[in-house]
Motif scaffolding. Structure first.
Motif, PDB file in Angstrom:
ATOM      1  N   GLY A   1     -14.320  56.712  50.266  1.00 14.12           N
ATOM      2  CA  GLY A   1     -14.240  57.546  49.074  1.00 14.12           C
ATOM      3  C   GLY A   1     -13.576  58.881  49.251  1.00 14.12           C
ATOM      4  O   GLY A   1     -13.802  59.800  48.463  1.00 14.12           O
ATOM      5  N   ARG A   2     -12.732  59.010  50.282  1.00  8.88           N
ATOM      6  CA  ARG A   2     -11.912  60.213  50.438  1.00  8.88           C
ATOM      7  C   ARG A   2     -10.584  59.969  49.718  1.00  8.88           C
ATOM      8  O   ARG A   2     -10.043  58.866  49.748  1.00  8.88           O
ATOM      9  N   PHE A   3     -10.043  61.005  49.099  1.00 10.75           N
ATOM     10  CA  PHE A   3      -8.802  60.875  48.327  1.00 10.75           C
ATOM     11  C   PHE A   3      -7.626  61.324  49.182  1.00 10.75           C
ATOM     12  O   PHE A   3      -7.551  62.474  49.604  1.00 10.75           O
ATOM     13  N   TRP A   4      -6.695  60.390  49.450  1.00 13.70           N
ATOM     14  CA  TRP A   4      -5.473  60.680  50.187  1.00 13.70           C
ATOM     15  C   TRP A   4      -4.314  60.767  49.203  1.00 13.70           C
ATOM     16  O   TRP A   4      -4.090  59.826  48.433  1.00 13.70           O
TER      17      TRP A   4
ATOM     18  N   ILE B   1     -10.004  69.989  52.377  1.00 15.55           N
ATOM     19  CA  ILE B   1      -8.733  69.274  52.364  1.00 15.55           C
ATOM     20  C   ILE B   1      -8.067  69.416  53.725  1.00 15.55           C
ATOM     21  O   ILE B   1      -8.144  70.471  54.364  1.00 15.55           O
ATOM     22  N   HIS B   2      -7.423  68.331  54.171  1.00 14.96           N
ATOM     23  CA  HIS B   2      -6.891  68.263  55.524  1.00 14.96           C
ATOM     24  C   HIS B   2      -5.474  67.698  55.502  1.00 14.96           C
ATOM     25  O   HIS B   2      -5.234  66.661  54.874  1.00 14.96           O
ATOM     26  N   LYS B   3      -4.547  68.365  56.181  1.00 16.38           N
ATOM     27  CA  LYS B   3      -3.194  67.838  56.313  1.00 16.38           C
ATOM     28  C   LYS B   3      -3.213  66.764  57.403  1.00 16.38           C
ATOM     29  O   LYS B   3      -3.547  67.046  58.553  1.00 16.38           O
TER      30      LYS B   3
ATOM     31  N   LYS C   1     -11.160  47.835  57.735  1.00 17.45           N
ATOM     32  CA  LYS C   1     -11.270  49.292  57.751  1.00 17.45           C
ATOM     33  C   LYS C   1     -10.840  49.922  59.082  1.00 17.45           C
ATOM     34  O   LYS C   1     -11.301  51.007  59.442  1.00 17.45           O
ATOM     35  N   THR C   2      -9.933  49.266  59.783  1.00 18.75           N
ATOM     36  CA  THR C   2      -9.487  49.809  61.073  1.00 18.75           C
ATOM     37  C   THR C   2      -8.036  50.270  61.053  1.00 18.75           C
ATOM     38  O   THR C   2      -7.599  50.916  62.004  1.00 18.75           O
ATOM     39  N   LYS C   3      -7.299  49.935  59.988  1.00 17.53           N
ATOM     40  CA  LYS C   3      -5.886  50.315  59.918  1.00 17.53           C
ATOM     41  C   LYS C   3      -5.579  50.956  58.575  1.00 17.53           C
ATOM     42  O   LYS C   3      -6.144  50.588  57.541  1.00 17.53           O
ATOM     43  N   MET C   4      -4.659  51.922  58.603  1.00 17.55           N
ATOM     44  CA  MET C   4      -4.109  52.506  57.387  1.00 17.55           C
ATOM     45  C   MET C   4      -2.603  52.303  57.412  1.00 17.55           C
ATOM     46  O   MET C   4      -1.962  52.487  58.454  1.00 17.55           O
ATOM     47  N   TYR C   5      -2.045  51.893  56.276  1.00 20.43           N
ATOM     48  CA  TYR C   5      -0.595  51.716  56.143  1.00 20.43           C
ATOM     49  C   TYR C   5      -0.068  52.767  55.171  1.00 20.43           C
ATOM     50  O   TYR C   5      -0.684  53.033  54.129  1.00 20.43           O
ATOM     51  N   TYR C   6       1.083  53.344  55.501  1.00 19.20           N
ATOM     52  CA  TYR C   6       1.587  54.495  54.741  1.00 19.20           C
ATOM     53  C   TYR C   6       3.118  54.472  54.681  1.00 19.20           C
ATOM     54  O   TYR C   6       3.784  54.143  55.666  1.00 19.20           O
TER      55      TYR C   6
ATOM     56  N   THR D   1     -14.992  59.002  60.299  1.00 14.73           N
ATOM     57  CA  THR D   1     -14.511  60.385  60.281  1.00 14.73           C
ATOM     58  C   THR D   1     -13.330  60.616  59.343  1.00 14.73           C
ATOM     59  O   THR D   1     -13.044  61.756  58.977  1.00 14.73           O
ATOM     60  N   GLY D   2     -12.615  59.548  58.997  1.00 14.21           N
ATOM     61  CA  GLY D   2     -11.406  59.695  58.193  1.00 14.21           C
ATOM     62  C   GLY D   2     -10.190  60.081  59.016  1.00 14.21           C
ATOM     63  O   GLY D   2      -9.124  60.372  58.455  1.00 14.21           O
TER      64      GLY D   2
END
Length: 314
Positions: A130-133, A157-159, A176-181, A198-199
Motif C-alpha cells: 500500500g505504498r504509492f510509487w 516520501i523517498h526518492k 512480491k520479490t520483484k519490481m518492474y519499472y 521495507t519497500g
C-alpha cells in the motif's frame, strides 16, 4: 479447372486464418483524450479509473452503466490510485494529493520537487503493502532530470530512482520479490529485487528491451502468470512479454497510434482496458485512427491481478 478451384479455396482459407490471427481491441469510450493515461481497475467498485493528463481530468468509468464520470483536478494529472478509505490519491503536476472522489476536493500530501517547476508527475501505482510509487517527467523534454518516488502511508516520501527521463509503467511480481519499472526513452524494462517489508529495492538489471520498431514502452500491467502487458507509444498496440525469457508472447493491435496504459478489469479481471492519446498524432493519422484518444478493451484469454490500494487506513 478442379485443381485451380482447389488452389483458390485453399488460398482463401489461408488468408482467412491469417486474418483471424490479428487481435484488435474494440472501442469502449470515444473520449477524444489529449493524453489518456493511468488506467487502474477499482475492483471494490467495479470501475475503471484513468486520467487525461493535459485536460486535467480524473475519469471514473463504470462498464455496467456505460457512464464515465469526469472530475476536474486543476493541474495536469499523471495517475490515480484508489485508497483503502474509499477515496483516491492522485499524482498531479505539483505533487501527490489526497482526492475526494465525491466532492472533488484535494489536499497536498507531498511535493518532492519544489526546485524543478518544469517537472510534473506521470505514471505510478501502489505496491503490495500500500505504498504509492510515482515518478516525474520534464514538461520541457529534458532528459535525466526526473525521478521515481515512494510515498508511504506515514506520509514520508523517498526518492528511489534518480536520473529518470520519462517515468512510466511499474508493477510487482506475484510473489512480491520483484519490481518492474519503465523509463520510456531507454526502451528497457528494469527489474529490481523488492523487499515488501521495507519497500526497498536493489540489484537493478534489464529484464526486457523493447525494439524501437514496436514503439516506446509506456504504461504497464501484470497478469496472473507474471507476464508483463506493455502499452506501446507510437506502436498502435499492447505487447505481452515474459520477463524471465524476454519473449514477446502476445500482441493486441489498438486503433490509435499512441497507446499509453492498460489494466485488467471486469468481475473476472479478464478484460484488458487500454487508454490512448491524440497527442502527437497528425491529421492524416487521425483519419486512419479517428477514435485515437479513446478507451479500448480486449479479452486476451488470461486474467490480471487485483490492484493494490493506498494504505491510508491503519
Amino acid at each position: 479447372m478442379k485443381n485451380l478451384v482447389f488452389i483458390l479455396i485453399m488460398a482463401l482459407a489461408l488468408f482467412s486464418c491469417t486474418e483471424n490471427k490479428t487481435k484488435t481491441a474494440e472501442l469502449v469510450l470515444d473520449s477524444q483524450s489529449v493524453l489518456g493515461e493511468g488506467a487502474i481497475w477499482n475492483y471494490k467498485t467495479g470501475e475503471l479509473m484513468w486520467v487525461d493528463i493535459k485536460k486535467e481530468i480524473l475519469n471514473i468509468y463504470n462498464p455496467a452503466s456505460a457512464f464515465n464520470k469526469e472530475m476536474f483536478t486543476g493541474q495536469m494529472i499523471g495517475t490515480v490510485v484508489p485508497a483503502e478509505s474509499g477515496n483516491a490519491l492522485v499524482a498531479l503536476q505539483k505533487g501527490i494529493y489526497f482526492f475526494d472522489i465525491e466532492t472533488g476536493s484535494k489536499k497536498l500530501l507531498a511535493a518532492p520537487e519544489p526546485d524543478k517547476p518544469a517537472n510534473r508527475f506521470n505514471d505510478g501505482k501502489c505496491d503490495p503493502s500500500g505504498r504509492f510509487w510515482a515518478g516525474t517527467i520534464s514538461t520541457k523534454g529534458e532528459r535525466e532530470v526526473a525521478a521515481l518516488y515512494r510515498f508511504d502511508p506515514d506520509t514520508s516520501i523517498h526518492k528511489m530512482v534518480d536520473k529518470v527521463s520519462i517515468s512510466n509503467g511499474i508493477v510487482w511480481s506475484g510473489d512480491k520479490t520483484k519490481m518492474y519499472y519503465i523509463d520510456t526513452p531507454t526502451h528497457k524494462v528494469m527489474a529490481y529485487d523488492y523487499d515488501d517489508t521495507t519497500g526497498e529495492i536493489s540489484n537493478p538489471r534489464v529484464a526486457l528491451t523493447i525494439p524501437n520498431e514496436l514503439g516506446g514502452p509506456d504504461g504497464m500491467t501484470i497478469d496472473e502468470n507474471d507476464n508483463l502487458w506493455i502499452a506501446l507509444w507510437g506502436g498502435s498496440a499492447v505487447g505481452c512479454w515474459n520477463p524471465e525469457s524476454g519473449e514477446l508472447i502476445d500482441k493486441i493491435e489498438v486503433p490509435a497510434k499512441n497507446v499509453t496504459s492498460c489494466a485488467f478489469g471486469d468481475n473476472d479481471l479478464g478484460t484488458l482496458y487500454i487508454t490512448s492519446a491524440r497527442q502527437n498524432t497528425s491529421p492524416e493519422e487521425l483519419e486512419k485512427w479517428p477514435h485515437a484518444g479513446g478507451v479500448f478493451k480486449f479479452r486476451p484469454g488470461v486474467k490480471g491481478v487485483q490492484a493494490f490500494y493506498f494504505n491510508d487506513v491503519n
